[in-house]
Each structure stands twice: as structure tokens, then as C-alpha cells.
Design a protein around this motif. Structure first.
Motif, PDB file in Angstrom:
ATOM      1  N   VAL A  55      29.561 -25.535  25.339  1.00  0.00           N
ATOM      2  CA  VAL A  55      29.883 -24.117  25.509  1.00  0.00           C
ATOM      3  C   VAL A  55      30.915 -23.708  24.455  1.00  0.00           C
ATOM      4  N   ALA A  56      31.947 -24.524  24.291  1.00  0.00           N
ATOM      5  CA  ALA A  56      32.978 -24.228  23.303  1.00  0.00           C
ATOM      6  C   ALA A  56      32.380 -24.174  21.904  1.00  0.00           C
ATOM      7  N   GLY A  57      31.468 -25.079  21.591  1.00  0.00           N
ATOM      8  CA  GLY A  57      30.816 -25.074  20.287  1.00  0.00           C
ATOM      9  C   GLY A  57      29.975 -23.827  20.070  1.00  0.00           C
ATOM     10  N   LEU A  58      29.225 -23.443  21.096  1.00  0.00           N
ATOM     11  CA  LEU A  58      28.403 -22.223  21.017  1.00  0.00           C
ATOM     12  C   LEU A  58      29.272 -21.002  20.791  1.00  0.00           C
ATOM     13  N   LEU A  59      30.342 -20.895  21.570  1.00  0.00           N
ATOM     14  CA  LEU A  59      31.236 -19.755  21.421  1.00  0.00           C
ATOM     15  C   LEU A  59      31.905 -19.752  20.056  1.00  0.00           C
ATOM     16  N   SER A  60      32.326 -20.902  19.595  1.00  0.00           N
ATOM     17  CA  SER A  60      32.969 -21.005  18.277  1.00  0.00           C
ATOM     18  C   SER A  60      32.038 -20.521  17.179  1.00  0.00           C
ATOM     19  N   SER A  61      30.768 -20.924  17.243  1.00  0.00           N
ATOM     20  CA  SER A  61      29.825 -20.516  16.209  1.00  0.00           C
ATOM     21  C   SER A  61      29.555 -19.019  16.271  1.00  0.00           C
ATOM     22  N   LYS A  62      29.519 -18.452  17.462  1.00  0.00           N
ATOM     23  CA  LYS A  62      29.260 -17.017  17.605  1.00  0.00           C
ATOM     24  C   LYS A  62      30.477 -16.194  17.170  1.00  0.00           C
ATOM     25  N   VAL A  63      31.661 -16.649  17.487  1.00  0.00           N
ATOM     26  CA  VAL A  63      32.879 -15.928  17.104  1.00  0.00           C
ATOM     27  C   VAL A  63      33.052 -15.972  15.584  1.00  0.00           C
ATOM     28  N   LEU A  69      22.310 -20.246  26.902  1.00  0.00           N
ATOM     29  CA  LEU A  69      22.966 -20.942  28.008  1.00  0.00           C
ATOM     30  C   LEU A  69      22.152 -22.144  28.461  1.00  0.00           C
ATOM     31  N   GLU A  70      20.836 -22.052  28.349  1.00  0.00           N
ATOM     32  CA  GLU A  70      19.982 -23.172  28.744  1.00  0.00           C
ATOM     33  C   GLU A  70      20.111 -24.358  27.797  1.00  0.00           C
ATOM     34  N   THR A  71      20.606 -24.126  26.581  1.00  0.00           N
ATOM     35  CA  THR A  71      20.703 -25.203  25.599  1.00  0.00           C
ATOM     36  C   THR A  71      22.011 -25.976  25.698  1.00  0.00           C
ATOM     37  N   VAL A  72      22.986 -25.437  26.407  1.00  0.00           N
ATOM     38  CA  VAL A  72      24.272 -26.129  26.521  1.00  0.00           C
ATOM     39  C   VAL A  72      24.320 -26.908  27.829  1.00  0.00           C
ATOM     40  N   THR A  73      24.914 -28.094  27.760  1.00  0.00           N
ATOM     41  CA  THR A  73      25.006 -28.901  28.973  1.00  0.00           C
ATOM     42  C   THR A  73      26.445 -29.199  29.381  1.00  0.00           C
ATOM     43  N   LEU A 132      28.010 -28.464  32.888  1.00  0.00           N
ATOM     44  CA  LEU A 132      28.074 -27.157  33.547  1.00  0.00           C
ATOM     45  C   LEU A 132      27.449 -27.205  34.932  1.00  0.00           C
ATOM     46  N   GLU A 133      26.349 -27.938  35.065  1.00  0.00           N
ATOM     47  CA  GLU A 133      25.664 -27.995  36.355  1.00  0.00           C
ATOM     48  C   GLU A 133      26.498 -28.690  37.427  1.00  0.00           C
ATOM     49  N   GLU A 134      27.509 -29.466  37.011  1.00  0.00           N
ATOM     50  CA  GLU A 134      28.409 -30.103  37.982  1.00  0.00           C
ATOM     51  C   GLU A 134      29.385 -29.096  38.589  1.00  0.00           C
ATOM     52  N   VAL A 135      29.781 -28.109  37.812  1.00  0.00           N
ATOM     53  CA  VAL A 135      30.798 -27.168  38.277  1.00  0.00           C
ATOM     54  C   VAL A 135      30.242 -25.799  38.625  1.00  0.00           C
ATOM     55  N   LEU A 172      22.990 -18.206  39.246  1.00  0.00           N
ATOM     56  CA  LEU A 172      23.651 -16.915  39.055  1.00  0.00           C
ATOM     57  C   LEU A 172      25.071 -17.087  38.540  1.00  0.00           C
ATOM     58  N   ASP A 173      25.741 -18.151  38.989  1.00  0.00           N
ATOM     59  CA  ASP A 173      27.083 -18.443  38.472  1.00  0.00           C
ATOM     60  C   ASP A 173      27.027 -18.746  36.981  1.00  0.00           C
ATOM     61  N   VAL A 174      26.007 -19.467  36.561  1.00  0.00           N
ATOM     62  CA  VAL A 174      25.874 -19.803  35.139  1.00  0.00           C
ATOM     63  C   VAL A 174      25.689 -18.527  34.322  1.00  0.00           C
ATOM     64  N   VAL A 175      24.840 -17.636  34.806  1.00  0.00           N
ATOM     65  CA  VAL A 175      24.617 -16.369  34.105  1.00  0.00           C
ATOM     66  C   VAL A 175      25.906 -15.552  34.068  1.00  0.00           C
ATOM     67  N   GLU A 176      26.585 -15.466  35.199  1.00  0.00           N
ATOM     68  CA  GLU A 176      27.848 -14.725  35.249  1.00  0.00           C
ATOM     69  C   GLU A 176      28.879 -15.343  34.310  1.00  0.00           C
ATOM     70  N   PHE A 177      28.937 -16.663  34.281  1.00  0.00           N
ATOM     71  CA  PHE A 177      29.845 -17.365  33.385  1.00  0.00           C
ATOM     72  C   PHE A 177      29.561 -16.977  31.930  1.00  0.00           C
ATOM     73  N   GLY A 178      28.286 -16.937  31.563  1.00  0.00           N
ATOM     74  CA  GLY A 178      27.913 -16.545  30.204  1.00  0.00           C
ATOM     75  C   GLY A 178      28.342 -15.129  29.887  1.00  0.00           C
ATOM     76  N   VAL A 179      28.178 -14.227  30.844  1.00  0.00           N
ATOM     77  CA  VAL A 179      28.582 -12.836  30.653  1.00  0.00           C
ATOM     78  C   VAL A 179      30.097 -12.736  30.492  1.00  0.00           C
ATOM     79  N   VAL A 180      30.825 -13.421  31.367  1.00  0.00           N
ATOM     80  CA  VAL A 180      32.291 -13.376  31.329  1.00  0.00           C
ATOM     81  C   VAL A 180      32.806 -13.926  29.998  1.00  0.00           C
ATOM     82  N   MET A 181      32.267 -15.063  29.579  1.00  0.00           N
ATOM     83  CA  MET A 181      32.733 -15.663  28.321  1.00  0.00           C
ATOM     84  C   MET A 181      32.344 -14.781  27.132  1.00  0.00           C
TER      85      MET A 181
END
Length: 75
Positions: A65-73, A56-60, A26-29, A34-43
């Protein structure tokens, strides 16, 4: 889920599609915190889940990110 993440990154954050893989950090893109926070909100809004700053701090990578979202959904 990966395709949705890639689509958000390319359309909302102007990340070139060719630079996004499951192993992309994530830090590459999203170089601005603030983009990371916005990305989390958007997703979170897209999947109707809440993603905390701490989570968000635990995903790299995009795969993380896909795994985190999958588990939450699924919850």
C-alpha cells in the motif's frame, strides 16, 4: 507514509497498533471488502490521489500500500 497508513488503520478501522507491521496483510486487518474499499478512499483522499478497486486488488501488505501510494504521489 507507513505511519500515516498505520494511523488510519488504528483510528478509523480500530485495528490494534501492535498488529500492524510493513508485512501485515491487508486481509488480516481489514476482513470486510467494504472496509478495504473505504480504506482506499480514505488513503486516496489523504494524499489527493485516486486509488482504483483494481489497484487495491493488487496490493497484499501494508508495504505494498505504501509503495502504491508513493508511486501515485510522486507521479
Amino acid at each position: 507514509m507507513y505511519n500515516t497508513i498505520a494511523e488510519v488503520l488504528t483510528t478509523r478501522f480500530a485495528v490494534p497498533a501492535g498488529t500492524i507491521t510493513a508485512e501485515t496483510a491487508l486481509e488480516e486487518v481489514l476482513t470486510d471488502s467494504l472496509d478495504v474499499v473505504e480504506f482506499g478512499v480514505v488513503m486516496g483522499e489523504h494524499y489527493n490521489v485516486l486509488i482504483s478497486d483494481e489497484e487495491l486488488e493488487t496490493v497484499t501488505t501494508i508495504a505494498d500500500v505504501a509503495g502504491l501510494l508513493s508511486s501515485k504521489v510522486a507521479a
